[in-house]
Design a protein around this motif. Sequence first.
Motif, PDB file in Angstrom:
ATOM      1  N   VAL A 215       1.019  -1.190  -0.050  1.00  0.00           N
ATOM      2  CA  VAL A 215      -0.089   0.143  -0.048  1.00  0.00           C
ATOM      3  C   VAL A 215       0.902   1.367   0.144  1.00  0.00           C
ATOM      4  N   VAL A 216       0.580   2.226  -0.776  1.00  0.00           N
ATOM      5  CA  VAL A 216       1.111   3.536  -0.797  1.00  0.00           C
ATOM      6  C   VAL A 216       0.258   4.643  -0.774  1.00  0.00           C
ATOM      7  N   SER A 217      -0.002   5.394   0.198  1.00  0.00           N
ATOM      8  CA  SER A 217      -1.061   6.390   0.147  1.00  0.00           C
ATOM      9  C   SER A 217      -0.342   7.806   0.558  1.00  0.00           C
ATOM     10  N   ALA A 218      -1.052   8.809   0.281  1.00  0.00           N
ATOM     11  CA  ALA A 218      -0.464  10.084   0.688  1.00  0.00           C
ATOM     12  C   ALA A 218      -1.879  11.063   0.541  1.00  0.00           C
ATOM     13  N   SER A 219      -1.595  12.346   1.388  1.00  0.00           N
ATOM     14  CA  SER A 219      -2.721  13.021   1.181  1.00  0.00           C
ATOM     15  C   SER A 219      -2.176  14.673   1.523  1.00  0.00           C
ATOM     16  N   TYR A 220      -2.602  15.721   0.691  1.00  0.00           N
ATOM     17  CA  TYR A 220      -2.350  16.939   1.271  1.00  0.00           C
ATOM     18  C   TYR A 220      -3.500  17.774   1.212  1.00  0.00           C
ATOM     19  N   SER A 221      -3.544  18.469   2.276  1.00  0.00           N
ATOM     20  CA  SER A 221      -4.679  19.676   2.416  1.00  0.00           C
ATOM     21  C   SER A 221      -4.142  20.834   2.909  1.00  0.00           C
ATOM     22  N   ASN A 222      -4.980  21.837   2.441  1.00  0.00           N
ATOM     23  CA  ASN A 222      -4.369  23.434   2.591  1.00  0.00           C
ATOM     24  C   ASN A 222      -5.826  24.115   2.868  1.00  0.00           C
ATOM     25  N   TRP A 223      -6.100  24.973   3.839  1.00  0.00           N
ATOM     26  CA  TRP A 223      -7.110  25.665   4.082  1.00  0.00           C
ATOM     27  C   TRP A 223      -6.543  26.872   4.787  1.00  0.00           C
ATOM     28  N   ASP A 224      -6.984  28.115   4.563  1.00  0.00           N
ATOM     29  CA  ASP A 224      -6.467  29.382   4.987  1.00  0.00           C
ATOM     30  C   ASP A 224      -7.188  29.896   6.199  1.00  0.00           C
ATOM     31  N   GLY A 225      -8.310  29.255   6.539  1.00  0.00           N
ATOM     32  CA  GLY A 225      -9.117  29.463   7.801  1.00  0.00           C
ATOM     33  C   GLY A 225     -10.248  30.617   7.538  1.00  0.00           C
ATOM     34  N   ASN A 226     -11.047  30.731   8.713  1.00  0.00           N
ATOM     35  CA  ASN A 226     -12.106  31.457   8.434  1.00  0.00           C
ATOM     36  C   ASN A 226     -12.076  32.811   9.661  1.00  0.00           C
ATOM     37  N   ASN A 233      -3.580  41.810   7.870  1.00  0.00           N
ATOM     38  CA  ASN A 233      -4.578  41.481   6.878  1.00  0.00           C
ATOM     39  C   ASN A 233      -4.449  39.896   6.476  1.00  0.00           C
ATOM     40  N   LYS A 234      -4.140  38.906   7.308  1.00  0.00           N
ATOM     41  CA  LYS A 234      -3.968  37.616   6.853  1.00  0.00           C
ATOM     42  C   LYS A 234      -5.126  36.916   7.326  1.00  0.00           C
ATOM     43  N   ARG A 235      -5.308  35.790   6.724  1.00  0.00           N
ATOM     44  CA  ARG A 235      -6.463  34.817   7.150  1.00  0.00           C
ATOM     45  C   ARG A 235      -5.795  33.861   8.186  1.00  0.00           C
ATOM     46  N   VAL A 236      -6.121  33.408   9.131  1.00  0.00           N
ATOM     47  CA  VAL A 236      -5.722  32.349  10.150  1.00  0.00           C
ATOM     48  C   VAL A 236      -6.970  31.472  10.738  1.00  0.00           C
ATOM     49  N   ASN A 237      -6.757  30.592  11.417  1.00  0.00           N
ATOM     50  CA  ASN A 237      -7.660  29.473  11.938  1.00  0.00           C
ATOM     51  C   ASN A 237      -7.540  28.439  10.913  1.00  0.00           C
ATOM     52  N   THR A 269      -0.415  24.685  11.748  1.00  0.00           N
ATOM     53  CA  THR A 269      -1.684  25.323  11.825  1.00  0.00           C
ATOM     54  C   THR A 269      -1.582  26.868  12.285  1.00  0.00           C
ATOM     55  N   ASP A 270      -2.487  27.868  12.175  1.00  0.00           N
ATOM     56  CA  ASP A 270      -2.511  28.967  12.566  1.00  0.00           C
ATOM     57  C   ASP A 270      -3.815  29.334  13.363  1.00  0.00           C
ATOM     58  N   PHE A 271      -4.018  30.280  14.194  1.00  0.00           N
ATOM     59  CA  PHE A 271      -5.098  30.291  15.089  1.00  0.00           C
ATOM     60  C   PHE A 271      -5.483  31.366  15.687  1.00  0.00           C
ATOM     61  N   GLY A 272      -6.553  31.851  15.853  1.00  0.00           N
ATOM     62  CA  GLY A 272      -7.241  33.074  16.186  1.00  0.00           C
ATOM     63  C   GLY A 272      -8.599  32.837  16.964  1.00  0.00           C
ATOM     64  N   ARG A 273      -8.557  33.524  18.155  1.00  0.00           N
ATOM     65  CA  ARG A 273      -9.819  33.471  18.774  1.00  0.00           C
ATOM     66  C   ARG A 273     -10.642  34.930  18.997  1.00  0.00           C
ATOM     67  N   PRO A 274     -11.565  35.084  17.980  1.00  0.00           N
ATOM     68  CA  PRO A 274     -12.434  36.354  17.983  1.00  0.00           C
ATOM     69  C   PRO A 274     -13.082  36.637  19.278  1.00  0.00           C
ATOM     70  N   PHE A 275     -12.852  38.108  19.668  1.00  0.00           N
ATOM     71  CA  PHE A 275     -13.758  38.448  20.900  1.00  0.00           C
ATOM     72  C   PHE A 275     -15.090  38.493  20.505  1.00  0.00           C
TER      73      PHE A 275
END
Length: 760
Positions: A215-226, A233-237, A269-275
Amino acid sequence: MRGFPFSARAVALAATFLAGSAYAATPEEADKGAGAPAQAAPAAGQDDGEIIVTTTAQKRFENIQNVPLAVQVVTPADLEAQGVRHFQDLGKVSPSLVIRPSENPVNANVSLRGIGTFAYAIGVESSVAVTVDGVPLAFQARAFSDLPDVAMIEVLRGPQSTLYGKAASAGLIKIMTVQPTKDFHVKANVLATDDREYGGNFSVTGPINDNLGYVVSASYSNWDGNVLNVFNNKRVNGRETLNTRAKLKWKATPDVIFTLSGNYVDGKTDFGRPFIRVTPGATFLNTPGLTTDVVLPGITIEPDNQKIANNDRAGTKFAGGGGILRTDINIGKMQVLGLTSYDKFHMNDYIDQDDTVAPGAIGRNIQDGRFQSRLFTQEIRLLSPGEDAFRYALGVYYADAGFQRRFYRGPVTSPQNWFATSGSRQIAAFGQIDWEFIQHLTATVGGRAQNERVEYTFDDRRLATSYGGHASDDATTYRLGLNWQATREILAFGSYATGYKGQTYDLTSNFDKNRAAAGPIRPETSKDWEFGVRSQFFGRRVTFNVTYFSTDYTDLQAQTIEQLADGTSNFRLTNVGKMNTKGLEFEAAARVMRDLTINGGLTYLDATYLSFPAAPCYTQQGPAQGCVTQGKVSYQVLTGTRAIQAPEWKGSMAIDYSPALTEKLNGVLVGSWQYQSSVYYAARDPETFQPAFSIFNLTAGVRDHKRRWEATLFVNNLFDKQYFPALVNSGGNFGKQIATQSVLPRDFRRYAGLRFGVNY
């Protein structure tokens, strides 16, 4: 025992869900030797209307309807229907499971039936264990990644300490990945959404020769957050992850098989906690002039706020890998299984600790750290034939784990600078016997005996103090059960089991001589009663399962406030008392017609602290709200209070309709629903209260009649319902005024996407 407060509304809600449970087809090639399924597909000769689900919950491959345990099987189709592509979203498909995310997966919490460990120290195990291909992960954070090559996931609810050890005192999540197949097989998927997520995965399996498969498997995912950081002026989360895995399966002789696998993960990952709420006029750290307009410029603070103002980075970078050697030897009718594993993982974590752009040093307070873990395990298991009246599974287990943690916070608020190590060595012997002593009546006896040694070092570099210590502990757990196969399709069972979670040290900020002198935190133990019915009707086209459970936990490990002999107080993880969790779990599935299935599940939960005399008060809590002050210590009594992160009702349901459109094409129409009743994320704190909510997803598309390809359009959170999987009370930074931050889920807003897959 308190009665269940069922109302007409509650009964109606339960009835709604009785159309469903996690559905899984019989695997195409159930590799009993490997103990894991191959690609899911209808079995040869199987009636297409039958619903057959397989599980390895008892460390052997069995039909789930014949297993007297509370276990749920989740397939890749279930994950797709509920929009689940990441570990932290598994609670959407498992009603008894709640996963609360955090800025750092080490601080996240996984709970089953209301039981989870809310702790931040290295070496403190979760109450819910996670295994991949039968091997435990070193610590919970290792699991927080994508789910790219899953064959199936099993969720075992309630104490599983007898067969699975001390880290499964509340339950177990078993992730099983794709296995080598006898024929060449390719499966691949690509995905893109309208909110900037894209990714893909593939797995290739097949033979190299008659005795060697791969078995050979691989995955790639990218999401710049909401979440938008207005500072730069950059997206996080969001997150970016690369996963790879490879397996070789060698049939050395007809009775000896070796399977070698390796995996590697790399991501960030990048992270942000909105007030979402702040008292008007509140000032940051009680500093005149530092109102929210100054420290959070350009942000409108409101319940659906998706903006932050951070002038320092927040997120994680992680990488790690490991290998597993599995040895299967058939000796007559018996099977000997060996599992040898090694895993190494590291993660850098960082956060803008003040969550503002306040001027000066107080607005540049940061938190920075690094985790490292390593784990070696060896298990040897002896299995009797699964069809015999007298069956047994016997084994021995060894594990050696090590952790390191570097931590810095400062330079102004709550400064810390320390380095800690934690290690454990575990030796255990376990076994379970199932004996059908009367036709259709089977007794179960299982036990586990173990010895564990734990050790630690703690170096406070700011105060120039160092501590170290070690401890050893022996423990036994057991399980007794009785099940009656009333008919071929109906199984009734009852069981009594004990659980155990090992002793540990609370290696967190402010570790000092008092904590060192107190020694290790005592083990947490549990006693569990379960009664259930597994049933199928109409030629196995309808499944209905129900389980009643009641579990008492003693010496519960949780955060508390304690008064020390030298007159100071301490906020630490320790043994706080007792807790009871009881409830009902419903699962059902219906193959209404060949092209229409309905499945889902529902959990009713009553989780209550029976003894919790001194819990931390929440920030705005005063005497009128139950905060008691004695000397320098303030605390609240939680005895008799509902546990945090334990919704009374939680469920999910999916409808899958795939009618024939032409001779070569089928339609695809899948609708799913998730429901969760209200919950507190911190005890009694109104700022961490999440009201009840429902989420609907919809998928439509076409597929080849033989499922060789599929193209679908999906919409998740169809009605754009906002909810929070975690809330944080940050009022301490704003003069104990209201200041509440949210952790946004992947589907905080409605989003749509396209998915295309091939399967040859």
